[in-house]
Design a protein around this motif. Structure first.
Motif, PDB file in Angstrom:
ATOM      1  N   ASN A 156       0.863  -1.184   0.000  1.00  0.00           N
ATOM      2  CA  ASN A 156       0.000   0.000   0.000  1.00  0.00           C
ATOM      3  C   ASN A 156       0.903   1.239   0.000  1.00  0.00           C
ATOM      4  O   ASN A 156       1.433   1.644   1.037  1.00  0.00           O
ATOM      5  N   TYR A 157       1.074   1.846  -1.170  1.00  0.00           N
ATOM      6  CA  TYR A 157       2.054   2.923  -1.329  1.00  0.00           C
ATOM      7  C   TYR A 157       1.581   4.263  -0.772  1.00  0.00           C
ATOM      8  O   TYR A 157       2.345   5.242  -0.795  1.00  0.00           O
ATOM      9  N   LEU A 158       0.354   4.301  -0.261  1.00  0.00           N
ATOM     10  CA  LEU A 158      -0.113   5.517   0.407  1.00  0.00           C
ATOM     11  C   LEU A 158       0.737   5.779   1.659  1.00  0.00           C
ATOM     12  O   LEU A 158       1.026   6.929   1.998  1.00  0.00           O
ATOM     13  N   TRP A 159       1.135   4.683   2.343  1.00  0.00           N
ATOM     14  CA  TRP A 159       2.003   4.813   3.527  1.00  0.00           C
ATOM     15  C   TRP A 159       3.370   5.377   3.139  1.00  0.00           C
ATOM     16  O   TRP A 159       3.996   6.112   3.923  1.00  0.00           O
ATOM     17  N   VAL A 160       3.833   5.064   1.949  1.00  0.00           N
ATOM     18  CA  VAL A 160       5.115   5.584   1.467  1.00  0.00           C
ATOM     19  C   VAL A 160       5.003   7.089   1.254  1.00  0.00           C
ATOM     20  O   VAL A 160       5.928   7.849   1.552  1.00  0.00           O
ATOM     21  N   LEU A 161       3.855   7.530   0.766  1.00  0.00           N
ATOM     22  CA  LEU A 161       3.606   8.963   0.591  1.00  0.00           C
ATOM     23  C   LEU A 161       3.630   9.676   1.939  1.00  0.00           C
ATOM     24  O   LEU A 161       4.229  10.757   2.067  1.00  0.00           O
ATOM     25  N   PHE A 162       2.988   9.084   2.949  1.00  0.00           N
ATOM     26  CA  PHE A 162       3.018   9.665   4.298  1.00  0.00           C
ATOM     27  C   PHE A 162       4.457   9.752   4.813  1.00  0.00           C
ATOM     28  O   PHE A 162       4.854  10.752   5.420  1.00  0.00           O
TER      29      PHE A 162
ATOM     30  N   SER B  81       7.144  10.038   3.059  1.00  0.00           N
ATOM     31  CA  SER B  81       7.896  11.065   2.326  1.00  0.00           C
ATOM     32  C   SER B  81       7.655  12.460   2.903  1.00  0.00           C
ATOM     33  O   SER B  81       8.553  13.313   2.868  1.00  0.00           O
ATOM     34  N   VAL B  82       6.469  12.695   3.441  1.00  0.00           N
ATOM     35  CA  VAL B  82       6.169  13.991   4.074  1.00  0.00           C
ATOM     36  C   VAL B  82       7.121  14.232   5.251  1.00  0.00           C
ATOM     37  O   VAL B  82       7.678  15.330   5.403  1.00  0.00           O
TER      38      VAL B  82
ATOM     39  N   ALA C 133       3.273  -0.268   4.775  1.00  0.00           N
ATOM     40  CA  ALA C 133       2.981  -0.470   3.350  1.00  0.00           C
ATOM     41  C   ALA C 133       2.965  -1.954   3.001  1.00  0.00           C
ATOM     42  O   ALA C 133       2.319  -2.358   2.034  1.00  0.00           O
TER      43      ALA C 133
ATOM     44  N   LEU D 160      12.850   5.686  -1.938  1.00  0.00           N
ATOM     45  CA  LEU D 160      12.154   6.870  -1.431  1.00  0.00           C
ATOM     46  C   LEU D 160      13.162   7.930  -1.007  1.00  0.00           C
ATOM     47  O   LEU D 160      13.035   9.114  -1.374  1.00  0.00           O
TER      48      LEU D 160
ATOM     49  N   ILE E  78      13.823  11.614  -2.941  1.00  0.00           N
ATOM     50  CA  ILE E  78      13.760  12.895  -2.216  1.00  0.00           C
ATOM     51  C   ILE E  78      15.064  13.670  -2.403  1.00  0.00           C
ATOM     52  O   ILE E  78      15.057  14.879  -2.671  1.00  0.00           O
TER      53      ILE E  78
END
Length: 341
Positions: A46-52, A54-55, A240, A310, A314
């Motif tokens: 679940n790559y949404l967790w990777v987005l979190f 990255s923040v 993820a 990741l 960045i």
């Protein structure tokens, strides 16, 4: 002419050695590996967790920029937080090409936009590394407290040890530095040595800036903020993957310590070394809870194939943006100087 011909050769040689390190450690990490297991895990991630995550990774950059400003202020240099941010980003970009070159590149970039002497800003960068080491030791202490069996298993599996010769060399370096510091005033009259002493004094002024901080509370808060961001940037990636989504906060302490150890090795972008560290780290975690070491190694590599790219993305994005931003800041600085004249 001879000097200029050696410089590119030295840089190329450094890059080649760094890539060789990366290739060797990547080979160690990937040998005897079942890629199908990793492919399945990456497909289910679940790559949404990777987005979190990255923040938090980006937020750490901003906190580090503000903290650097606080460290330079006691030396009479009040710099722009944005210039500090882009100088830091440029330094990280350089680290991707030549490991450990980012510190000098960062200090040089800041001089170009803020005219802060390189020796003084470099001194604060060394101080940052000392502070970061203390924070990492804090995480190591938490890891020993909550994941004692896992950390012992990691060191056993990875074969990490400190050779006696290295300890002796470190001791001699410390003794030599102390003697140099004691007799530096006598050495300052020697032409070449005098320049070296002056440069070291500038670094020392940067190192001691922590004792002259006007806002010590803010410095501590931003330092905590940086490492909390690092923690969540590493820990959230676990969610993820279905196989690691039940990892605890204590597991997160362990992951950040192991990841930091992997990034210490001078391989380009931590490639190979970080992957291998995560392989051994997750093996240790899985062993500590009675699970398969082999499966743990596969999950560690899967984690590293998400977490490391990741970090590199960045660094690349922020670093590439920093180039035009620093150029713009330099042009503005030149224009302002011409206007004043």
């Amino acid at each position: 002419m001879e000097k200029t011909s050696k410089s590119p050769l030295k840089s190329i040689l450094t890059i080649v050695i760094s890539l060789a390190f990366a290739g060797f450690f990547l080979w160690l990490a990937l040998r005897d590996l079942d890629f199908k297991v990793i492919q399945k895990s990456l497909a289910k991630a679940n790559y949404l967790w990777v987005l979190f995550a990255s923040v938090f990774g980006l937020l750490a950059y901003w906190f580090r920029a503000i903290r650097w400003n606080l460290m330079l202020e006691p030396m009479g240099h009040r710099i722009s937080n944005s210039n500090a941010l882009w100088s830091i980003s440029f330094g990280y970009l350089m680290n991707l090409t030549i490991p450990r070159s980012g510190e000098v590149a960062r200090a040089t970039a800041l001089y170009g936009v803020e005219k802060v002497p390189v020796d003084k800003s470099f001194g604060t960068i060394i101080l940052e590394r000392v502070v970061d080491l203390v924070c990492m030791l804090g995480f190591l202490g938490l890891t020993f407290l909550f994941k004692y069996e896992a950390i012992l298993s990691f060191f056993k599996n990875s074969g990490i040890n400190i050779p006696t010769k290295m300890l002796i060399a470190l001791l001699l370096l410390v003794i030599g530095s102390i003697l140099f510091f004691i007799f530096r005033k006598k050495l300052v009259h020697v032409p070449f040595v005098g320049k070296v002493v002056s440069f070291i004094d500038g670094i020392f002024e940067g190192l001691t800036s922590i004792f002259k901080l006007k806002e010590k509370g803010k410095f501590i808060l931003y330092t905590l903020g940086i490492w909390i961001c690092y923690y969540f940037a590493a820990y959230l990636v676990c969610f993820a993957l279905p196989e690691t989504s039940n990892f605890t906060f204590a597991d997160g302490f362990f992951i950040i310590v192991v990841g930091t150890l992997g990034m210490i090795i001078p391989a380009s972008g931590g490639i190979g070394a970080y992957n291998l560290a995560m392989k051994y780290g997750f093996m240790a975690l899985f062993i500590s809870v009675g699970k398969s070491a082999a499966f743990g190694g596969e999950m560690g590599l899967t984690y590293s194939f998400i977490s490391l790219p990741l970090q590199i993305v960045i660094m690349l994005v922020m670093g590439l943006i920093s180039i035009p931003m620093l150029a713009k800041a330099r042009n503005n600085a030149v224009s302002d100087k011409e206007f004043e004249n």
